[in-house]
Design a protein around this motif. Structure first.
Motif, PDB file in Angstrom:
ATOM      1  N   UNK A  28       0.852  -1.184   0.000  1.00 18.24           N
ATOM      2  CA  UNK A  28       0.000   0.000   0.000  1.00 18.24           C
ATOM      3  C   UNK A  28       0.892   1.240   0.000  1.00 18.24           C
ATOM      4  N   UNK A  29       0.373   2.376  -0.460  1.00 20.66           N
ATOM      5  CA  UNK A  29       1.162   3.606  -0.371  1.00 20.66           C
ATOM      6  C   UNK A  29       1.598   3.907   1.064  1.00 20.66           C
ATOM      7  N   UNK A  30       0.709   3.597   2.013  1.00 20.60           N
ATOM      8  CA  UNK A  30       1.056   3.839   3.411  1.00 20.60           C
ATOM      9  C   UNK A  30       2.252   3.016   3.865  1.00 20.60           C
ATOM     10  N   UNK A  31       2.294   1.744   3.474  1.00 14.64           N
ATOM     11  CA  UNK A  31       3.416   0.887   3.852  1.00 14.64           C
ATOM     12  C   UNK A  31       4.706   1.380   3.210  1.00 14.64           C
ATOM     13  N   UNK A  32       4.636   1.778   1.954  1.00 12.57           N
ATOM     14  CA  UNK A  32       5.823   2.284   1.271  1.00 12.57           C
ATOM     15  C   UNK A  32       6.344   3.546   1.954  1.00 12.57           C
ATOM     16  N   UNK A  33       5.431   4.417   2.371  1.00 16.70           N
ATOM     17  CA  UNK A  33       5.842   5.640   3.068  1.00 16.70           C
ATOM     18  C   UNK A  33       6.457   5.319   4.428  1.00 16.70           C
TER      19      UNK A  33
END
Length: 663
Positions: free
Chosen positions: A504-509
């Motif tokens: 997810x974008x959140x995990x990547x961030x």
């Protein structure tokens, strides 16, 4: 590079060079045909409107001040002609020779532009549903869709779309967003109607429906689908339309359209009618020309010109175009062509004949004859790599039997093109024993292998760029390996795909500060789709990085084209332009090739088509200043690889030869 070519072509055509007009019409006739065909929903008048648009283009070129705006200018002419036809459908038929059926004259649902699109582009799945959904839009939405479809497929930019409609980019964006919402509504209606078994309540709603799609019935059916549990489950999820249209081709003009243009252009030259009205001028404000053809028969409201010995009757009124026999002649009245382009109009016939195929149009070919689709299989012989060891020369025998037959002479191997090595050109590499020789043979300056180091596939004299592939690779040991390899680091691989790094974008961030702590120059995660789309994976990630103050130094992209014609180069360029316009960061295109992915798996073009794409795409990529690097997918030609450049036996594939010469 392509922009410079187009501007030079327009300038030459504007100055009356017949060959330039030939090429200009060959390249842009399919674009106009798709705008008009989709806006008019395949109405019988499509050919007439396309013809009039192309004529106005040729005659009005001298009034175009900026060649860089040609595409938007041409589309604006097409839009104006569509609106004129919709506002006064009788205008072009005032002579009464064809008659006009009136209110009952609508396009045949069995032979409309949606059907042509599905048939000729071989659409299936949700792409087919998008094409079918266009039937449910009203006239204004169809007009906008005809332009946005080409923007999504890479044929137009947002600037082109906005300028052709006379809107600001902001206003155009609002209209496009509303139209897309309507299109998605139509898509759920199409899917609900196709569901089997069909909802019983939906069958009741359909009572009284004539079977012709329209905006009123779209609203009624959509209301039911949204409120019905059965239909809601059947509809399921919709893939974003712009994602489905990326890489899609243009629908080829019909042969009848070409016949009309050939007859008109050739007849006009033969009869001396073209350019005979001296002093006539193009009216840029109204899009019409003043002046008249000399007539041989006085008919109220109509004029007759002698075209190559055949009398043809045209509708009256300045700037109008009529038809004496459907698809047989292109009749001009009230149109005077200025002297420098008079001779050039004759080439319209040649150009028109060149752009027609039964399937996908190769709209970007600089030479009209190249518009014919290439053969399905390549006949190019394998090329021998310069690194391959030549066989030793056999010494002559001491004695030769008088009955011995001479050995047949081997055909000489065609010479390889010279290697062109540029800082931009690279290659994606997986486990491959000939990696070192292959990289040198294709002239790659850099490579990557989706890993943090190149221990398993080292190459001398070629830069290796490491990658942190996914969540499991964000460890101190792996990051330390990557840092030892250089000063640039590629981010996560296709995190928007479940089969790839699946983040997810959140995990990547959450993990990004670990990559940033290496101090290396950082490339964004490389998404598989929709890098320029608001609200999609990369947009969410970049917005989050900006909010947190994280560093992203360049955007990494993947692109695979499903249109195997020469239009693919334009599709790729359009995607790159959209991404750069959104983020204003340098771009690394780390995977690209022509591969069509659909429900039946992957489909590939012929080697000749793939090689032609490499030539055009690399030329374009070299010319874009914001594209820092690009790498083909991929170097190895082994196993089931259909896009590989180099074989283990030391030979280049046809794609490899093309890539070797790129730069």
């Amino acid at each position: 590079m392509r922009e410079g070519y187009e501007q030079a072509l327009v300038s030459a055509a504007r100055d009356g060079d017949p060959r330039a007009v030939d090429r200009l019409v060959a390249e842009y006739l399919p674009l106009v045909y798709n705008v008009v065909g989709r806006a008019l929903d395949g109405h019988a008048d499509v050919d007439d409107v396309v013809q009039e648009t192309m004529l106005r283009c040729v005659t009005g070129l001298r009034q175009l001040r900026d060649p860089a705006r040609f595409r938007a200018w041409l589309v604006a002419i097409a839009v104006r002609q569509v609106r004129d036809r919709q506002a006064d459908p009788y205008r072009a038929r005032q002579a009464g020779h064809l008659g006009y059926p009136g209110d009952h004259d609508v396009s045949d649902p069995g032979a409309d532009f949606a059907d042509l699109t599905i048939l000729r582009l071989e659409l299936s799945g949700q792409r087919r549903e998008v094409a079918e959904a266009t039937r449910w839009l009203d006239a204004d939405d169809r007009e906008l869709l005809s332009l946005w479809w080409l923007e999504a497929s890479g044929e137009l930019t947002r600037d082109d779309l906005a300028q052709s409609l006379g809107l600001s980019n902001q206003h155009a964006a609002v209209r496009v967003q509303r139209m897309k919402a309507t299109l998605d509504t139509a898509r759920i209606v199409v899917r609900a109607l196709a569901a089997r078994p069909r909802c019983a309540e939906l069958a009741d709603v359909l009572a009284g429906w004539s079977g012709r799609p329209d905006a009123l019935w779209r609203k009624r059916l959509a209301r039911h689908v949204r409120e019905c549990p059965h239909c809601g489950v059947a509809v399921g999820q919709l893939v974003a339309a712009e994602r489905l249209l990326a890489g899609i081709g243009l629908v080829a003009p019909a042969a009848g359209l070409v016949a009309a243009m050939v007859s008109a252009a050739g007849g006009a030259i033969a009869g001396g009618a073209v350019g005979s009205a001296a002093g006539a001028a193009w009216n840029g404000a109204t899009g019409s020309a003043t002046g008249a053809w000399s007539t041989t028969t006085a008919v109220p409201g109509a004029g007759t010109a002698q075209l190559g010995g055949v009398a043809a009757t045209g509708a009256g009124g300045p700037g109008s175009v009529g038809t004496a026999a459907k698809g047989a002649a292109w009749v001009l009245k009230g149109v005077a062509i200025s002297k420098p382009v008079a001779a050039a109009v004759a080439t319209v016939a040649v150009a028109a004949a060149a752009v027609v195929t039964f399937g996908v149009v190769r709209s970007g070919d600089p030479v009209p004859a190249a518009a014919v689709l290439p053969p399905a299989a390549s006949s190019a012989p394998p090329r021998v790599s310069p690194d391959a060891t030549p066989p030793p020369t056999a010494s002559p025998s001491a004695a030769v039997s008088p009955t011995a037959k001479p050995s047949p002479k081997k055909k000489p191997v065609a010479p390889l093109p010279p290697t062109r090595k540029t800082a931009k050109k690279g290659a994606a590499v997986w486990d491959f024993p000939a990696v070192n020789a292959g990289l040198k043979a294709v002239g790659a300056s850099w490579y990557y292998n989706w890993g943090a180091d190149n221990d398993r596939m080292p190459a001398s004299g070629v830069e290796f760029v490491p990658m942190i592939w996914g969540t499991a690779n964000v460890t101190d040991a792996t990051l330390a390996k990557a840092k030892r390899e250089g000063d640039t680091l590629l981010g996560f691989n296709e995190p928007d795909m479940a089969e790839q790094s699946n983040m997810t974008p959140g995990k990547a961030l959450e993990l990004w500060p670990r990559l940033q702590a290496t101090g290396m120059r950082l490339g964004s995660p490389s998404v598989a789709f929709g890098a320029a789309d608001s609200g999609k994976w990369l947009d969410q990630f970049m917005a989050g990085a900006k909010q947190r103050g994280y560093r992203v130094d360049f955007i990494t992209l993947h692109w695979y084209g499903g249109d195997f014609s020469s239009a693919a180069v334009g599709h790729l360029k359009g995607y790159l332009q959209q991404v750069y316009a959104k983020y204003k960061l340098p771009i690394w295109l780390t995977e690209f090739a022509l591969i069509r992915f659909d429900g039946s798996g992957a489909s590939y073009p012929s080697d000749a088509q793939q090689a032609a794409f490499i030539e055009g795409a690399t030329d374009m990529l070299q010319g874009l200043s914001y594209v820092e690097r690009y790498s083909w997918f991929g170097l190895p030609s082994a196993g089931d690889s259909r896009t590989g450049l180099y074989k283990e036996n030391g030979t280049l594939t046809p794609m490899g030869s093309a890539y070797r010469a790129a730069g």
